[in-house]
Design a protein around this motif. Structure first.
Motif, PDB file in Angstrom:
ATOM      1  N   GLY A 185       1.384  18.099  35.487  1.00 22.59           N
ATOM      2  CA  GLY A 185       0.134  17.777  36.170  1.00 22.59           C
ATOM      3  C   GLY A 185      -1.065  17.843  35.244  1.00 22.59           C
ATOM      4  O   GLY A 185      -1.911  16.940  35.235  1.00 22.59           O
ATOM      5  N   LEU A 186      -1.123  18.905  34.435  1.00 23.19           N
ATOM      6  CA  LEU A 186      -2.220  19.009  33.479  1.00 23.19           C
ATOM      7  C   LEU A 186      -2.185  17.874  32.469  1.00 23.19           C
ATOM      8  O   LEU A 186      -3.225  17.302  32.121  1.00 23.19           O
ATOM      9  N   SER A 187      -0.988  17.552  32.001  1.00 23.87           N
ATOM     10  CA  SER A 187      -0.857  16.458  31.046  1.00 23.87           C
ATOM     11  C   SER A 187      -1.329  15.142  31.661  1.00 23.87           C
ATOM     12  O   SER A 187      -2.042  14.365  31.018  1.00 23.87           O
ATOM     13  N   TYR A 188      -0.942  14.923  32.902  1.00 20.93           N
ATOM     14  CA  TYR A 188      -1.282  13.662  33.553  1.00 20.93           C
ATOM     15  C   TYR A 188      -2.782  13.532  33.764  1.00 20.93           C
ATOM     16  O   TYR A 188      -3.381  12.489  33.449  1.00 20.93           O
ATOM     17  N   PHE A 189      -3.423  14.599  34.259  1.00 18.93           N
ATOM     18  CA  PHE A 189      -4.835  14.506  34.612  1.00 18.93           C
ATOM     19  C   PHE A 189      -5.776  14.688  33.419  1.00 18.93           C
ATOM     20  O   PHE A 189      -6.965  14.409  33.543  1.00 18.93           O
ATOM     21  N   ILE A 195      -0.743  15.424  21.782  1.00 20.95           N
ATOM     22  CA  ILE A 195       0.321  16.099  21.039  1.00 20.95           C
ATOM     23  C   ILE A 195       0.616  17.465  21.654  1.00 20.95           C
ATOM     24  O   ILE A 195       1.785  17.852  21.830  1.00 20.95           O
ATOM     25  N   ILE A 196      -0.443  18.207  21.989  1.00 22.75           N
ATOM     26  CA  ILE A 196      -0.254  19.528  22.597  1.00 22.75           C
ATOM     27  C   ILE A 196       0.490  19.419  23.921  1.00 22.75           C
ATOM     28  O   ILE A 196       1.436  20.170  24.196  1.00 22.75           O
ATOM     29  N   CYS A 197       0.090  18.475  24.749  1.00 26.58           N
ATOM     30  CA  CYS A 197       0.744  18.309  26.053  1.00 26.58           C
ATOM     31  C   CYS A 197       2.187  17.838  25.907  1.00 26.58           C
ATOM     32  O   CYS A 197       3.057  18.241  26.687  1.00 26.58           O
ATOM     33  N   ALA A 198       2.444  17.008  24.916  1.00 27.83           N
ATOM     34  CA  ALA A 198       3.818  16.556  24.680  1.00 27.83           C
ATOM     35  C   ALA A 198       4.702  17.737  24.283  1.00 27.83           C
ATOM     36  O   ALA A 198       5.830  17.885  24.777  1.00 27.83           O
ATOM     37  N   CYS A 199       4.181  18.593  23.397  1.00 31.56           N
ATOM     38  CA  CYS A 199       4.944  19.780  22.989  1.00 31.56           C
ATOM     39  C   CYS A 199       5.151  20.725  24.174  1.00 31.56           C
ATOM     40  O   CYS A 199       6.242  21.289  24.354  1.00 31.56           O
ATOM     41  N   ALA A 200       4.117  20.912  24.993  1.00 29.94           N
ATOM     42  CA  ALA A 200       4.229  21.782  26.160  1.00 29.94           C
ATOM     43  C   ALA A 200       5.258  21.246  27.151  1.00 29.94           C
ATOM     44  O   ALA A 200       6.015  22.015  27.758  1.00 29.94           O
ATOM     45  N   VAL A 255       7.910  19.427  26.407  1.00 28.11           N
ATOM     46  CA  VAL A 255       9.234  19.656  25.828  1.00 28.11           C
ATOM     47  C   VAL A 255       9.667  21.097  26.062  1.00 28.11           C
ATOM     48  O   VAL A 255      10.808  21.372  26.452  1.00 28.11           O
ATOM     49  N   ILE A 256       8.744  22.031  25.845  1.00 31.84           N
ATOM     50  CA  ILE A 256       9.066  23.440  26.068  1.00 31.84           C
ATOM     51  C   ILE A 256       9.374  23.700  27.540  1.00 31.84           C
ATOM     52  O   ILE A 256      10.322  24.413  27.887  1.00 31.84           O
ATOM     53  N   ALA A 257       8.580  23.093  28.435  1.00 30.25           N
ATOM     54  CA  ALA A 257       8.757  23.327  29.870  1.00 30.25           C
ATOM     55  C   ALA A 257      10.096  22.806  30.368  1.00 30.25           C
ATOM     56  O   ALA A 257      10.742  23.445  31.205  1.00 30.25           O
ATOM     57  N   TYR A 262       5.962  21.551  36.862  1.00 32.17           N
ATOM     58  CA  TYR A 262       5.018  20.702  37.586  1.00 32.17           C
ATOM     59  C   TYR A 262       3.589  20.945  37.103  1.00 32.17           C
ATOM     60  O   TYR A 262       2.778  20.015  36.996  1.00 32.17           O
ATOM     61  N   ILE A 263       3.265  22.206  36.814  1.00 30.51           N
ATOM     62  CA  ILE A 263       1.913  22.511  36.323  1.00 30.51           C
ATOM     63  C   ILE A 263       1.662  21.837  34.987  1.00 30.51           C
ATOM     64  O   ILE A 263       0.608  21.233  34.763  1.00 30.51           O
ATOM     65  N   VAL A 264       2.638  21.925  34.080  1.00 33.97           N
ATOM     66  CA  VAL A 264       2.484  21.309  32.757  1.00 33.97           C
ATOM     67  C   VAL A 264       2.339  19.804  32.875  1.00 33.97           C
ATOM     68  O   VAL A 264       1.454  19.185  32.262  1.00 33.97           O
TER      69      VAL A 264
END
Length: 472
Positions: free
Chosen positions: A30-34, A399-404, A406-408, A26-28
């Protein structure tokens, strides 16, 4: 005395693990969304956030209307075998940054004309092979048609700049030929029912007619003869002069100041560099196209001064001389209306550079046809995207958020070996006991004294699952 901890049930351990994993997910998200979503929305819809300067002020859609997108000095650079990876990456990003601005505005604004006012490339000294390579980038990466069909397609015009063919004394046949091969004639005219756009080689306009060392005199004669012919045409509509180098202005009007250097400083004939067209030539252009006996009104568009400038030329009554007054300069946020039927003045628009370091600017020049006056009313605004860092940040962070993410959602459940066994077998390995008496030498063996009787020790009892066993 041996102290024993109560074993955790597999179900409670699994619940705790899932709650922890889900929280991280959820944190990942949320950060990606905002972070990513606002950047993407601004990057692809920035004209909507600046509708006062990034849209046509008039909703009129008359077939006679003029809607010009003006791009100043893209000056795209090149790389060679000695260039670093960072330089190559920067050039790649800059191409797509400029291309993003063009492809965003084109389907939204549906211009009638797109004009790049010179300095397409960063240097006139490049080889023919490099010129061809940059031309392909220019046409395929930057000023490419977006996937959304734009109908009718705008008229696309490219002016020559000093970084394309050189200043007066640096112009050569080979540089002119390769430019005209890919981008059209140096001197041209585009006509409509009520307007004409005249583009010309302003670098050779002040060149010496006696300079035949490299044939530069022929380019000066060509452009002056071309302009003489257009001045003699009995054209009663609106004239739009398109030139790379701006007309002459006194010091303090624009950010660029009058500046000339020569290869021969004594004769002042062989021009090395100039910020403006000479005062004498500027007066000749204004009188020839807008003076007494002419239609008396029109617009002049150019680039070269990367900071940008907006001025008005007014004729001195009873004299063949023009004065100039400043309207706006630099990156000022403005939208200016100009009544073209007022023959006392001519608007000159020097478009601020589209380069990222100047903010990714595009000039919007609209001519709205006034049926009652049978003439155009012009308006101009400078639409600014922002620094190239905004474009870079959008894609890099996305790109960073997309990778994060996938990992999450895929990698995180498999990072803990114990949790992995929970998901696969549904069982949990009991924890190793801590003891105040027994010293653990390894994870799997606990040293104990041999039993002295058939009764099992507490440790033996626990390791056997709590069942009493007979020891021989």
């Amino acid at each position: 005395m041996l102290r024993r901890h109560a074993p955790l049930s597999p179900s409670s351990k699994l619940t705790d693990y899932l709650l922890t994993t889900r929280t991280l997910q959820y944190i990942v998200v949320g950060l990606s969304y905002f972070v990513v979503v606002p950047l993407v929305i601004y990057t692809f819809y920035y004209p909507s956030f600046h509708s006062d300067i990034c849209s046509w002020p008039s909703a009129s859609r008359s077939p006679r209307d003029l809607r010009l997108l003006l791009f100043g000095d893209p000056q795209i650079r090149g790389a060679d075998t000695s260039s670093s990876l960072r330089t190559r990456l920067d050039i790649f990003g800059n191409d797509h940054y400029l291309g993003h601005i063009y492809s965003t505005l084109l389907p939204r604004l549906h211009p009638s004309h797109v004009i790049v006012v010179g300095d397409l490339f960063s240097s006139q000294w490049i080889s023919d092979e490099e010129f061809d390579l940059r031309t392909r980038r220019y046409k395929n990466r930057i000023f490419r048609h977006p996937s959304l069909d734009v109908t009718p397609a705008p008229v696309f015009l490219n002016l020559s700049g000093n970084h394309d063919i050189g200043y007066a004394h640096d112009v050569t046949d080979s540089r002119v030929r390769r430019f005209e091969k890919h981008f059209g004639q140096l001197n041209f005219v585009v006509t409509g029912d009520d307007f004409r756009i005249i583009g010309f080689n302003s670098m050779s306009l002040d060149g010496s007619l006696d300079d035949d060392e490299k044939g530069q005199a022929s380019f000066t004669r060509d452009v002056r003869n071309f302009l003489d012919e257009q001045m003699k045409v009995n054209f009663r509509g609106t004239t739009i002069l398109a030139t790379h180098v701006p007309l002459h202005k006194q010091r303090g009007i624009c950010i660029d100041q009058p500046y000339f250097t020569y290869y021969d400083e004594e004769s002042e004939q062989l021009i090395r560099e100039q910020n403006m067209i000479s005062e004498e030539t500027s007066q000749w252009l204004l009188n020839g196209f807008f003076g007494e006996g002419r239609a008396g009104h029109g617009v002049i568009i150019n680039g070269h001064d990367h900071e940008g400038c907006l001025v008005r030329h007014t004729v001195v009554k009873g004299e063949p001389r023009w004065n100039v007054t400043a309207i706006a300069t630099g990156d000022a946020r403005y939208q200016y209306d100009y009544d073209n039927s007022d023959s006392s003045g001519v608007l000159e628009v020097t478009v601020r550079s589209v380069m990222g370091q100047f903010g990714g600017n595009v000039g919007l020049l609209q001519g709205t046809w006034n049926t009652s006056a049978q003439d155009y009313t012009f308006s101009f605004s400078l639409c600014r995207f922002g620094s190239q860092h905004i474009w870079w940040a959008t894609y890099v962070i996305a790109i960073i958020c997309a990778c994060a993410s996938v990992i999450a959602f895929i990698g995180l459940p498999f990072l803990d070996e114990k949790a992995r066994r929970v998901f696969i077998t549904g069982t949990m390995t009991p924890p190793i006991l801590n003891s105040d008496i027994i010293c653990h030498r390894s994870r799997h063996t606990i040293p104990v004294s041999p039993p002295t009787s058939g009764r099992q020790t507490p440790v033996d009892s626990f390791l056997s699952g709590g069942k009493t066993q007979k020891m021989d």
